[in-house]
Motif scaffolding. Structure first.
Motif, PDB file in Angstrom:
ATOM      1  N   SER A   1       0.812  -1.219   0.000  1.00 61.14           N
ATOM      2  CA  SER A   1       0.000   0.000   0.000  1.00 61.14           C
ATOM      3  C   SER A   1       0.847   1.272   0.000  1.00 61.14           C
ATOM      4  N   LYS A   2       2.125   1.159  -0.335  1.00 60.27           N
ATOM      5  CA  LYS A   2       3.007   2.324  -0.406  1.00 60.27           C
ATOM      6  C   LYS A   2       3.060   3.090   0.910  1.00 60.27           C
ATOM      7  N   VAL A   3       3.110   2.368   1.998  1.00 62.61           N
ATOM      8  CA  VAL A   3       3.226   2.993   3.314  1.00 62.61           C
ATOM      9  C   VAL A   3       4.667   3.467   3.497  1.00 62.61           C
ATOM     10  N   ASP A   4       4.866   4.790   3.651  1.00 62.74           N
ATOM     11  CA  ASP A   4       6.208   5.339   3.810  1.00 62.74           C
ATOM     12  C   ASP A   4       6.472   5.654   5.282  1.00 62.74           C
ATOM     13  N   ASP A   5       7.569   6.382   5.557  1.00 61.58           N
ATOM     14  CA  ASP A   5       7.943   6.670   6.936  1.00 61.58           C
ATOM     15  C   ASP A   5       6.889   7.497   7.665  1.00 61.58           C
ATOM     16  N   ASP A   6       6.374   8.528   7.024  1.00 64.36           N
ATOM     17  CA  ASP A   6       5.394   9.397   7.677  1.00 64.36           C
ATOM     18  C   ASP A   6       4.129   8.637   8.030  1.00 64.36           C
ATOM     19  N   LYS A   7       3.669   7.828   7.117  1.00 63.83           N
ATOM     20  CA  LYS A   7       2.446   7.062   7.381  1.00 63.83           C
ATOM     21  C   LYS A   7       2.706   5.987   8.440  1.00 63.83           C
ATOM     22  N   THR A   8       3.911   5.429   8.439  1.00 67.70           N
ATOM     23  CA  THR A   8       4.258   4.439   9.462  1.00 67.70           C
ATOM     24  C   THR A   8       4.208   5.063  10.845  1.00 67.70           C
ATOM     25  N   ARG A   9       4.742   6.271  10.972  1.00 64.45           N
ATOM     26  CA  ARG A   9       4.730   6.932  12.274  1.00 64.45           C
ATOM     27  C   ARG A   9       3.309   7.261  12.726  1.00 64.45           C
ATOM     28  N   LEU A  10       2.458   7.638  11.781  1.00 65.64           N
ATOM     29  CA  LEU A  10       1.049   7.879  12.123  1.00 65.64           C
ATOM     30  C   LEU A  10       0.389   6.614  12.674  1.00 65.64           C
ATOM     31  N   LEU A  11       0.602   5.510  11.972  1.00 66.14           N
ATOM     32  CA  LEU A  11      -0.008   4.246  12.389  1.00 66.14           C
ATOM     33  C   LEU A  11       0.550   3.773  13.719  1.00 66.14           C
ATOM     34  N   VAL A  12       1.861   3.881  13.879  1.00 64.47           N
ATOM     35  CA  VAL A  12       2.493   3.427  15.114  1.00 64.47           C
ATOM     36  C   VAL A  12       1.982   4.225  16.304  1.00 64.47           C
ATOM     37  N   HIS A  13       1.812   5.528  16.113  1.00 68.22           N
ATOM     38  CA  HIS A  13       1.326   6.367  17.217  1.00 68.22           C
ATOM     39  C   HIS A  13      -0.039   5.889  17.708  1.00 68.22           C
ATOM     40  N   SER A  14      -0.873   5.423  16.778  1.00 67.09           N
ATOM     41  CA  SER A  14      -2.203   4.953  17.170  1.00 67.09           C
ATOM     42  C   SER A  14      -2.161   3.571  17.810  1.00 67.09           C
ATOM     43  N   LEU A  15      -1.051   2.853  17.631  1.00 65.22           N
ATOM     44  CA  LEU A  15      -0.959   1.491  18.146  1.00 65.22           C
ATOM     45  C   LEU A  15      -0.164   1.398  19.442  1.00 65.22           C
ATOM     46  N   LEU A  16       0.463   2.491  19.856  1.00 61.55           N
ATOM     47  CA  LEU A  16       1.220   2.473  21.109  1.00 61.55           C
ATOM     48  C   LEU A  16       0.298   2.113  22.270  1.00 61.55           C
ATOM     49  N   ASP A  17       0.768   1.195  23.099  1.00 59.46           N
ATOM     50  CA  ASP A  17       0.005   0.745  24.273  1.00 59.46           C
ATOM     51  C   ASP A  17      -1.324   0.088  23.893  1.00 59.46           C
ATOM     52  N   HIS A  18      -1.406  -0.452  22.667  1.00 53.52           N
ATOM     53  CA  HIS A  18      -2.633  -1.158  22.275  1.00 53.52           C
ATOM     54  C   HIS A  18      -2.792  -2.388  23.172  1.00 53.52           C
ATOM     55  N   PRO A  19      -3.990  -2.616  23.701  1.00 55.26           N
ATOM     56  CA  PRO A  19      -4.154  -3.683  24.702  1.00 55.26           C
ATOM     57  C   PRO A  19      -4.086  -5.106  24.160  1.00 55.26           C
ATOM     58  N   CYS A  20      -4.339  -5.311  22.859  1.00 51.43           N
ATOM     59  CA  CYS A  20      -4.461  -6.684  22.360  1.00 51.43           C
ATOM     60  C   CYS A  20      -3.569  -7.013  21.174  1.00 51.43           C
TER      61      CYS A  20
END
Length: 458
Positions: free
Chosen positions: A257-276
């Protein structure tokens, strides 16, 4: 009475009154009907059957099934049409045989093993996936999805959507001609339009545990355009917000899906401390070192067990960030870095981390421009690490001396059961001896755990 004629052997029949003649004729007909060999009482339907058929014929307007006797329920469910509206059948019929008929009539290949062995779950997951794959923003009625949510929300545990269509572009050809006249490709960014926002859907599915997505178009043929495969910044923001609210999500895959560095950081920020979340797959994208550094932070702020970053553009700085996370991590079990550019600096950093890491069981470093220095350090890893069971160095340049170092490190190793050295240039003899050691370890593990044997080594 009529007198018999001489020579006539017929029996004399007395004359009958007309009413008596009619009665005799009726009795004769009745006698013939009863004796008709083709006549059967079974051709006359029972009242019960008539009632059941009436229920079947009028099921859409008046669905009755719960109040019937079990044997009558079975007859109704076996004969119900598979074309009934889902609004009628979704929350009323739980019979697996009925949903099996709906699945097999719609799809040629049906395997319930990927759907919890449930035909009903298979139907609703695949039905919802098909709607999402064909959804065209600004064209398809959003109610097609929204109205389906209350019907399918209790039966959807996984979604695999390998296509997202962009909006239809009005006068697209004229826009392309105008852009070509300017001699600039920058104008194509203006044509990049956002895909369907999964937010309302994902957050309304209480059981959703797996989400596999690919932003692109399948079978576009002669209508190919680069912007058909553009995962926009707004798409990423929408998806990140949706995933963050999906608290039961365990597996998240966003590939090709052409996920680059900026999009990776966006996604990672939403997944930090994800419970499952336990599995993250961002393979076949455009992630570089900054994106890998963001993923490194995620490793130590989540419960990740499986991480797949195959076929990206991660170099040794990104590999060092991942290695630092590995040295401190206690949950990650599998790491796939195949087809990146970590080189020896990155390979050595990962090797140092594995000298102290006690949880990682599988690592794939194939096709990463690794050579002898990495092999030397991994020789120490093989001698000290008692957790790793699978390593892949395929398609690298470890060399003959590197192969000897690995063989020396394996001398006392009793846990490694997979070691892929294909096209690693370690030499046939060294590869043979390594294979013998790994095979012995695998055989010992098999005998020690007959119920769950490990995968046979390559």
């Amino acid at each position: 009475m009529q007198q018999p004629v001489a020579g006539d052997r017929s029996i004399a029949v007395p004359s009958l009154h007309p009413s008596q003649a009619r009665l005799a004729a009726d009795l004769h007909c009745t006698h013939r009907v009863i004796e008709d060999p083709e006549w059967s009482l079974a051709t006359v339907p029972h009242l019960t059957e008539l009632c059941l058929q009436h229920i079947i014929d009028n099921f859409e307007k008046n669905p009755i099934v719960d109040h019937l006797l079990p044997e009558h329920q079975r007859k109704v469910l076996d004969r119900l049409s598979t074309g009934l509206p889902l609004a009628v059948t979704a929350n009323l019929i739980s019979d697996e045989d009925y949903w099996k008929r709906r699945c097999t009539e719609r799809w040629q290949v049906c395997d319930t093993s990927s759907y919890g062995d449930s035909w009903k779950r298979m139907f609703f997951e695949r039905h919802l996936e098909n709607i999402l794959k064909g959804f065209i923003p600004n064209t398809t009625d959003p109610n097609q999805v929204l109205e389906l949510i209350p019907l399918c929300k209790d039966y959807v545990w996984k979604l695999e959507v390998d296509q997202f269509l962009p909006p239809v572009q009005v006068d697209q050809k004229e826009k392309r001609d105008d852009l070509s006249d300017t001699g600039s490709d920058l104008g194509f960014d203006k044509l990049s339009m956002h895909h369907y926002d999964l937010g309302d859907l994902i957050t309304a599915l209480p059981h959703l545990e797996e989400l596999h997505l690919t932003y692109g178009v399948k079978d576009c043929g002669m209508n190919f355009e680069w912007n058909l495969f553009n995962f926009t910044h707004q798409d990423c923001c929408n998806l990140a917000a949706a995933v963050k609210m999906c608290h039961n999500l365990k597996v998240f895959k966003l590939t090709r899906s052409k996920v680059d560095d900026d999009k990776t950081r966006l996604l990672v920020h939403s997944l930090l401390d994800h419970p499952c979340l336990v599995e993250l797959n961002l393979s076949h994208n455009l992630i570089r070192d900054k994106g890998a550094q963001a993923v490194g932070k995620l490793i130590n702020h989540s419960r990740l067990e499986t991480l797949d970053l195959c076929n990206n553009q991660i170099g040794h700085p990104g590999a060092r960030a991942l290695a630092q996370a590995l040295a401190e991590n206690s949950t990650l079990i599998s790491l796939n870095l195949r087809l990146n550019h970590v080189e020896d600096k990155g390979g050595e950093a990962i090797g140092h981390a594995l000298l102290s890491n006690t949880t990682l069981k599988s690592i794939h470093l194939g096709s990463n421009n690794l050579s002898e220095p990495t092999a030397v350090l991994f020789s120490r890893v093989l001698a000290q690490n008692t957790t790793l069971t699978s390593i892949s160095f395929s398609c690298n340049h470890l060399g003959l001396d590197g192969g000897k170092q690995l063989l020396e490190g394996l001398a006392d190793n009793k846990v490694l059961t997979e070691f892929d050295l294909r096209l690693a240039e370690v030499g046939e003899e060294t590869e043979y001896f390594i294979h013998q050691i790994v095979w012995a370890n695998w055989e010992a593990a098999r005998l020690g755990s007959l119920q769950h044997p490990p995968t046979k080594p390559l």
